[in-house]
Motif scaffolding. Sequence first.
Motif, mmCIF file in Angstrom:
data_model
loop_
_atom_site.group_PDB
_atom_site.id
_atom_site.type_symbol
_atom_site.label_atom_id
_atom_site.label_comp_id
_atom_site.label_asym_id
_atom_site.label_seq_id
_atom_site.Cartn_x
_atom_site.Cartn_y
_atom_site.Cartn_z
ATOM 1 N N MET A 60 0.819 -1.210 0.000
ATOM 2 C CA MET A 60 0.000 0.000 0.000
ATOM 3 C C MET A 60 0.851 1.257 0.000
ATOM 4 O O MET A 60 1.925 1.287 0.593
ATOM 5 C CB MET A 60 -0.879 0.052 1.264
ATOM 6 N N LYS A 61 0.320 2.297 -0.635
ATOM 7 C CA LYS A 61 0.898 3.634 -0.532
ATOM 8 C C LYS A 61 0.008 4.456 0.393
ATOM 9 O O LYS A 61 -1.217 4.516 0.188
ATOM 10 C CB LYS A 61 0.945 4.306 -1.906
ATOM 11 N N VAL A 62 0.619 5.063 1.405
ATOM 12 C CA VAL A 62 -0.140 5.844 2.383
ATOM 13 C C VAL A 62 0.342 7.294 2.359
ATOM 14 O O VAL A 62 1.548 7.562 2.264
ATOM 15 C CB VAL A 62 0.014 5.254 3.806
ATOM 16 N N LEU A 63 -0.605 8.221 2.445
ATOM 17 C CA LEU A 63 -0.304 9.651 2.503
ATOM 18 C C LEU A 63 -0.721 10.202 3.859
ATOM 19 O O LEU A 63 -1.847 9.954 4.308
ATOM 20 C CB LEU A 63 -1.055 10.385 1.384
ATOM 21 N N VAL A 64 0.179 10.925 4.524
ATOM 22 C CA VAL A 64 -0.125 11.588 5.796
ATOM 23 C C VAL A 64 -0.171 13.095 5.547
ATOM 24 O O VAL A 64 0.759 13.660 4.962
ATOM 25 C CB VAL A 64 0.929 11.256 6.873
ATOM 26 N N ILE A 65 -1.240 13.746 5.994
ATOM 27 C CA ILE A 65 -1.380 15.194 5.839
ATOM 28 C C ILE A 65 -1.008 15.871 7.154
ATOM 29 O O ILE A 65 -1.563 15.550 8.205
ATOM 30 C CB ILE A 65 -2.821 15.602 5.468
ATOM 31 N N GLY A 66 -0.049 16.826 7.095
ATOM 32 C CA GLY A 66 0.321 17.602 8.276
ATOM 33 C C GLY A 66 1.822 17.691 8.457
ATOM 34 O O GLY A 66 2.594 17.063 7.719
ATOM 35 N N SER A 67 2.244 18.472 9.449
ATOM 36 C CA SER A 67 3.680 18.746 9.602
ATOM 37 C C SER A 67 4.152 18.804 11.054
ATOM 38 O O SER A 67 5.262 19.237 11.324
ATOM 39 C CB SER A 67 4.017 20.090 8.936
ATOM 40 N N GLY A 68 3.295 18.380 11.998
ATOM 41 C CA GLY A 68 3.648 18.525 13.405
ATOM 42 C C GLY A 68 4.049 17.231 14.087
ATOM 43 O O GLY A 68 4.262 16.193 13.439
ATOM 44 N N GLY A 69 4.123 17.290 15.417
ATOM 45 C CA GLY A 69 4.494 16.123 16.206
ATOM 46 C C GLY A 69 3.476 15.000 16.094
ATOM 47 O O GLY A 69 3.835 13.820 16.059
ATOM 48 N N ARG A 70 2.201 15.365 16.050
ATOM 49 C CA ARG A 70 1.144 14.350 15.880
ATOM 50 C C ARG A 70 1.351 13.593 14.574
ATOM 51 O O ARG A 70 1.248 12.361 14.522
ATOM 52 C CB ARG A 70 -0.217 15.045 15.889
ATOM 53 N N GLU A 71 1.675 14.340 13.503
ATOM 54 C CA GLU A 71 1.849 13.714 12.193
ATOM 55 C C GLU A 71 3.123 12.862 12.137
ATOM 56 O O GLU A 71 3.145 11.827 11.457
ATOM 57 C CB GLU A 71 1.853 14.773 11.095
ATOM 58 N N HIS A 72 4.162 13.280 12.860
ATOM 59 C CA HIS A 72 5.366 12.438 12.947
ATOM 60 C C HIS A 72 5.012 11.132 13.664
ATOM 61 O O HIS A 72 5.415 10.041 13.243
ATOM 62 C CB HIS A 72 6.493 13.168 13.674
ATOM 63 N N ALA A 73 4.219 11.222 14.740
ATOM 64 C CA ALA A 73 3.804 10.022 15.472
ATOM 65 C C ALA A 73 2.940 9.116 14.587
ATOM 66 O O ALA A 73 3.092 7.890 14.589
ATOM 67 C CB ALA A 73 3.048 10.412 16.740
ATOM 68 N N LEU A 74 2.025 9.715 13.819
ATOM 69 C CA LEU A 74 1.196 8.927 12.898
ATOM 70 C C LEU A 74 2.059 8.223 11.847
ATOM 71 O O LEU A 74 1.877 7.037 11.560
ATOM 72 C CB LEU A 74 0.177 9.838 12.200
ATOM 73 N N THR A 75 3.021 8.961 11.285
ATOM 74 C CA THR A 75 3.905 8.381 10.261
ATOM 75 C C THR A 75 4.740 7.252 10.851
ATOM 76 O O THR A 75 4.921 6.202 10.222
ATOM 77 C CB THR A 75 4.825 9.477 9.673
#
Length: 424
Positions: free
Chosen positions: A1-16
């Motif tokens: 799968m290819k996954v896209l994460v939207i955002g640029s903060g600490g939450r998004e780093h944790a999600l990635t």
Amino acid sequence: MKVLVIGSGGREHALTWKISKSKYVKEIFAIPGNPGIAQLATCITIDPTNIKAIADFAEREKINLTVVGPEAPLVAGIVDEFESRGLKIFGPSKEAARLEGSKAFSKEMMKAFGVPTAEFQIFDNPEDAKAYIKEKGAPIVVKADGLAAGKGVVVAQTVEEALEAIDKIMVDRVFGDAGNRVVVEECLKGEEASYLVISDGERYIPLAPAQDHKAVFDGDRGPNTGGMGAYSPAPVLSPELEEEVKKRVIEPMLKGMAERGTPFKGILYAGIMVTENKGIQVLEFNVRFGDPEAQVILRRMKTDLVELCKKTIEGNLPEKIDWDERTAICVVLASKGYPGKYEKGKVITGIEEAEKIDDVVVFHAGTATKNGKLVTNGGRVLNVTAMGKDIHEAIDNVYRAVDKIHFDGMHYRKDIGAKALKER
């Protein structure tokens, strides 16, 4: 799968970070990402509010799943745009996202669905709001109606402070159109807890409870921020209180939203105040993972997040989520002056040393690279997370890691987790 994460903060780093551990994932992209996310994903420079450009990218790259971190794209309708193109995306529709996008709408829905919340009035005229404040007295809470990056709430201890907040929000318009209306509500006393669930529009599964620390200084003093630290589990939410939150808050809200034709899919986050005289009261609803709650919740989540998101979108929620029994904690390292004015471009050192400590992961929030060096680029700069067999060990681990990191003017709270010690 290819996954896209939207955002640029600490939450998004944790999600990635969590998504990168999925057995289903072949490649991760992030829009726009940050230097920490760039270690795990390909960062793409597109404005995260340019929904059509993001959807075009997702179509072109044949993205299988998009996960949205921040609230602004959700409120702007990114889910509706993606779904209209047959693209899979995790999050609520534009109409459901109004629960966060408009505090007035959220309060009206709580009232309509019988969800316990503070007494309130909504105003679009500053003079009417001021008259109401003078009538009610202080302490009193003033909230900008729209999105204000976690800074649109003033807990005024005096009438003068509340009147100044009205001028700031509605007259000076420091938050722009977010201040077209205000909600003025009674000030609740108690202890806060964050309760998040994942819903497919009909059913829901609770996420591990967490507790955020909004005030900038130790002892919950100073102005509110986007969050200075968190821990999970949160002892303030006893099993009995958690059942009460489910029955009196989550279930009526999800049922009410579905009945009005706007079912809620994604993360529903209830900010709860546990009061002595009124029991549980809802301070606000958010429509995405909290920041920094996500950092501790995702550290404890053992279930595959990608599978969880896919099943939610398909309306096929699993029965439960598996959790690490240990305690997770996050301490936010902020720039001097935050949440007010702060300088950028301060060189950051010590992250590698911090991550040599067992069970420590440092998530980037407001960072950038300049001349080959990592520098500060925001108010909240880094999220230092650690695990421990209990809250004592987690606190010890996280502050040992914090001691390894340095940048000029680095500010952080030294009492994250202290409330949990009192609860035990």
